[in-house]
Design an enzyme around this catalytic site. Structure first.
Site, PDB file in Angstrom:
ATOM      1  N   LYS A   1      29.052  56.730  23.491  1.00 53.48           N
ATOM      2  CA  LYS A   1      28.932  57.435  24.771  1.00 53.48           C
ATOM      3  C   LYS A   1      28.947  58.952  24.561  1.00 53.48           C
ATOM      4  CE  LYS A   1      32.453  57.229  28.000  1.00 53.48           C
ATOM      5  NZ  LYS A   1      32.717  58.552  28.579  1.00 53.48           N
ATOM      6  N   SER A   2      29.881  59.441  23.747  1.00 56.36           N
ATOM      7  CA  SER A   2      29.988  60.897  23.551  1.00 56.36           C
ATOM      8  C   SER A   2      28.710  61.461  22.930  1.00 56.36           C
ATOM      9  CB  SER A   2      31.159  61.218  22.625  1.00 56.36           C
ATOM     10  OG  SER A   2      32.375  60.933  23.262  1.00 56.36           O
TER      11      SER A   2
ATOM     12  N   ARG B   1      25.610  64.059  24.578  1.00 56.52           N
ATOM     13  CA  ARG B   1      25.201  65.329  23.959  1.00 56.52           C
ATOM     14  C   ARG B   1      23.705  65.320  23.650  1.00 56.52           C
ATOM     15  NH1 ARG B   1      30.516  64.433  23.677  1.00 56.52           N
ATOM     16  NH2 ARG B   1      31.927  66.190  23.292  1.00 56.52           N
TER      17      ARG B   1
ATOM     18  N   SER C   1      40.589  69.491  24.075  1.00 59.99           N
ATOM     19  CA  SER C   1      39.524  68.850  24.853  1.00 59.99           C
ATOM     20  C   SER C   1      38.160  69.164  24.259  1.00 59.99           C
ATOM     21  CB  SER C   1      39.564  69.314  26.312  1.00 59.99           C
ATOM     22  OG  SER C   1      38.361  68.935  26.955  1.00 59.99           O
TER      23      SER C   1
ATOM     24  N   GLN D   1      35.460  68.277  25.608  1.00 58.46           N
ATOM     25  CA  GLN D   1      34.551  68.633  26.703  1.00 58.46           C
ATOM     26  C   GLN D   1      34.617  70.126  26.988  1.00 58.46           C
ATOM     27  OE1 GLN D   1      35.756  65.990  29.865  1.00 58.46           O
ATOM     28  NE2 GLN D   1      35.008  64.173  28.800  1.00 58.46           N
TER      29      GLN D   1
ATOM     30  N   ASP E   1      41.181  57.929  23.969  1.00 59.94           N
ATOM     31  CA  ASP E   1      40.471  56.875  24.695  1.00 59.94           C
ATOM     32  C   ASP E   1      40.904  55.464  24.263  1.00 59.94           C
ATOM     33  OD1 ASP E   1      39.065  58.756  26.121  1.00 59.94           O
ATOM     34  OD2 ASP E   1      37.341  58.733  24.787  1.00 59.94           O
TER      35      ASP E   1
ATOM     36  N   LYS F   1      42.637  61.219  33.315  1.00 57.93           N
ATOM     37  CA  LYS F   1      41.373  60.579  32.948  1.00 57.93           C
ATOM     38  C   LYS F   1      40.785  59.923  34.206  1.00 57.93           C
ATOM     39  CE  LYS F   1      41.324  61.735  28.633  1.00 57.93           C
ATOM     40  NZ  LYS F   1      40.309  62.679  28.144  1.00 57.93           N
TER      41      LYS F   1
HETATM   42  C1  S3P Z   1      35.001  63.154  25.440  1.00 59.64           C
HETATM   43  C2  S3P Z   1      36.184  63.802  25.255  1.00 59.64           C
HETATM   44  C3  S3P Z   1      37.465  63.288  25.731  1.00 59.64           C
HETATM   45  C4  S3P Z   1      37.387  61.786  26.032  1.00 59.64           C
HETATM   46  C5  S3P Z   1      36.177  61.435  26.826  1.00 59.64           C
HETATM   47  C6  S3P Z   1      34.910  61.831  26.094  1.00 59.64           C
HETATM   48  C7  S3P Z   1      33.767  63.783  24.933  1.00 59.64           C
HETATM   49  O1  S3P Z   1      37.826  63.962  26.909  1.00 59.64           O
HETATM   50  O2  S3P Z   1      38.540  61.355  26.689  1.00 59.64           O
HETATM   51  O3  S3P Z   1      36.142  60.036  27.068  1.00 59.64           O
HETATM   52  O4  S3P Z   1      32.720  63.099  24.869  1.00 59.64           O
HETATM   53  O5  S3P Z   1      33.818  64.963  24.604  1.00 59.64           O
HETATM   54  P1  S3P Z   1      38.541  65.419  26.875  1.00 59.64           P
HETATM   55  O6  S3P Z   1      37.604  66.384  26.279  1.00 59.64           O
HETATM   56  O7  S3P Z   1      38.846  65.729  28.301  1.00 59.64           O
HETATM   57  O8  S3P Z   1      39.775  65.187  26.054  1.00 59.64           O
END
Ligand code: S3P
Length: 435
Positions: free
Chosen positions: A28-29, A33, A171, A173, A321, A348
């Site tokens: 997913k991550s 991107r 984080s 994100q 996660d 979350k």
């Molecule tokens: C993610 C970062 C994490 C994670 C999320 C996906 C990402 O969140 O919990 O499921 O893809 O960068 P945070 O950046 O808020 O920790």
């Protein structure tokens, strides 16, 4: 207290063993991107094994609304023809659905474009904290306003200037929002992080042709760089794999093989934790594509079964996660689990500390809740129960795993939320469960 459950239910029967081999949908991550960067790049990006989850569809939907062309081919691959550096003004608000990754990361990409953007999300996303991205982007000169700290977000795009920013919370994100903005700002932007979070943005930027420098605890990027389309196969999602690995870890005779799995070291702490928890894990056929490691993982168990785990500091942040499912299997271990430094779990898709505790108690487990974690003693016997997923995909899937060793059936309410990251979850769980 009356509990109001979200829509669909799934009944999970106990299992006798977990056996077999699976290839999981794309991470997913990484999919987020690739979708976002492809949308801004010049040329057509071709992606195989793109995440099938609704969250990544939100990222594709947003870049389409910003002028990129998104095509889904019959073979499941995705093509994104990007806007060559210039997003167009969207007609409607950009709908990020349930996806915090989409909302936070796209804010960094949008902040320098000369239009007004409104970002909205569902009820859960509209409760999640957004000041964490507003602050650094505003320091770079972005005109960005929140609604009481949350979405809807309004961005009046304009020129940005590079900054040096230290993230107060671990984080990926936030890091991504800042370096995505930095790529389009004047001068150099440096992001420092005390705890190294997942580095998919750094790898993806490099894959799309961007130069950046990475030290142990910082990333620096110079503005004015262009993105160029790529061809890629997204590695299998290790956070989705966590549900199957933890399910297998419940059975002494388990034998599970996962092919094509993403094993980026900033995501693979789960394998170390499961190993020290009593699992035997071998990694085969390791390859690298676009800076991401991909391999085959085999899990079997030692006869003594699960022992115990004590997770805090960096490990808690890197496993954020996976903590719900690790907690959900803990009652069946010998020594249980102790989790601290995981306060982020409270913000979350749901308050995951509260929901894990509530649902474990519903199954008859003893659990102590802390502000930043949980203690779940081992050696417990659980019974089937009605589980409230709170509409949170990782809670629905974590308790489907806990249900495999419970006495009696378990009913997962709001089971459809698994589709946020993993629509195939229940079918694949059935495939490997021996009942
Ligand atoms: C993610 C970062 C994490 C994670 C999320 C996906 C990402 O969140 O919990 O499921 O893809 O960068 P945070 O950046 O808020 O920790």
């Amino acid at each position: 207290m009356t509990t109001v459950f979200a829509s669909t239910t799934q009944t999970i029967r106990p299992a006798k063993n977990v056996l077999g081999s699976l290839r999981l949908p794309g991470d997913k991550s990484i999919s987020h991107r690739y979708a976002l960067l492809a949308g801004l790049a010049s040329g057509t990006t071709r992606l195989r094994n793109f995440s099938t989850g609704a969250d990544c569809a939100s990222s594709l939907g947003c870049v389409a609304a910003l002028g990129a062309k998104v095509l889904r081919n019959d073979d499941g691959s995705i093509e994104v023809t990007g806007v060559a550096g210039n997003f167009s003004a969207p007609i409607d608000p950009l709908d990020c659905g349930n996806s915090g990754s989409t909302m936070r990361m796209i804010s960094g990409l949008l902040a320098s474009h000369p239009h007004t953007f409104t970002l909205i999300g569902d009820e859960s996303l509209s409760r999640r904290p957004m000041e964490r991205i507003r602050k650094p982007l505003a320091e770079m000169g972005a005109n960005i306003s929140l609604t009481d700290g949350h979405a809807p977000i309004t961005i009046h795009g304009g020129p940005l200037t590079g900054i040096h920013y230290t993230t107060p919370i671990p984080s990926a994100q936030v890091k991504s929002a800042v370096i995505f903005a930095g790529m389009q700002a004047s001068g150099t932007t440096t992001l420092s992080e005390a705890i190294r979070t997942r580095d998919h943005s750094e790898a993806a930027l490099r894959a799309f042709g961007v130069t950046l420098t990475r030290t142990k605890d910082s990333v620096s990027i110079t503005g004015g760089q262009q993105l160029h389309a790529i061809e890629a196969t997204v590695p299998g999602d290790i956070s989705s794999a966590a549900f199957f690995l933890c399910a297998a870890a419940l059975f002494p005779d388990a034998n599970l093989v996962l092919d094509g799995l993403g094993m980026n070291p900033t995501r693979a702490a789960l394998l170390d934790v499961l190993t020290s928890y009593g699992a035997k894990i071998s990694v085969l056929n390791l390859e690298e594509h676009h800076g991401e490691l991909i391999g085959t993982v085999q899990l079997t168990m030692s006869p003594s079964g699960l022992t115990g785990a004590d997770l805090s500091g960096v490990v808690s942040a890197q496993l954020i996660d996976e903590l719900p499912v690790l907690s959900a299997i803990a009652p069946y271990s010998r020594d249980g689990i102790r989790i601290r430094d995981a306060k982020e779990l409270r913000v979350k898709e749901s308050d995951r500390i509260a929901l894990v505790a509530r649902n474990l108690r519903a199954m008859g487990a003893e659990v102590t809740e802390y502000d930043d974690g949980l203690d779940v003693p081992g050696g417990q016997t659980l019974h089937g129960a009605e589980i409230d997923s709170g509409g949170d995909h990782r809670i629905a899937m974590a308790f489907s795993v806990a249900a495999l060793r419970a006495q009696g059936d378990t009913i997962i309410h709001g089971a459809e939320s698994a589709s946020i990251s993993f629509p195939e979850f229940y079918t694949m769980l059935d495939q490997v469960c021996d009942r």
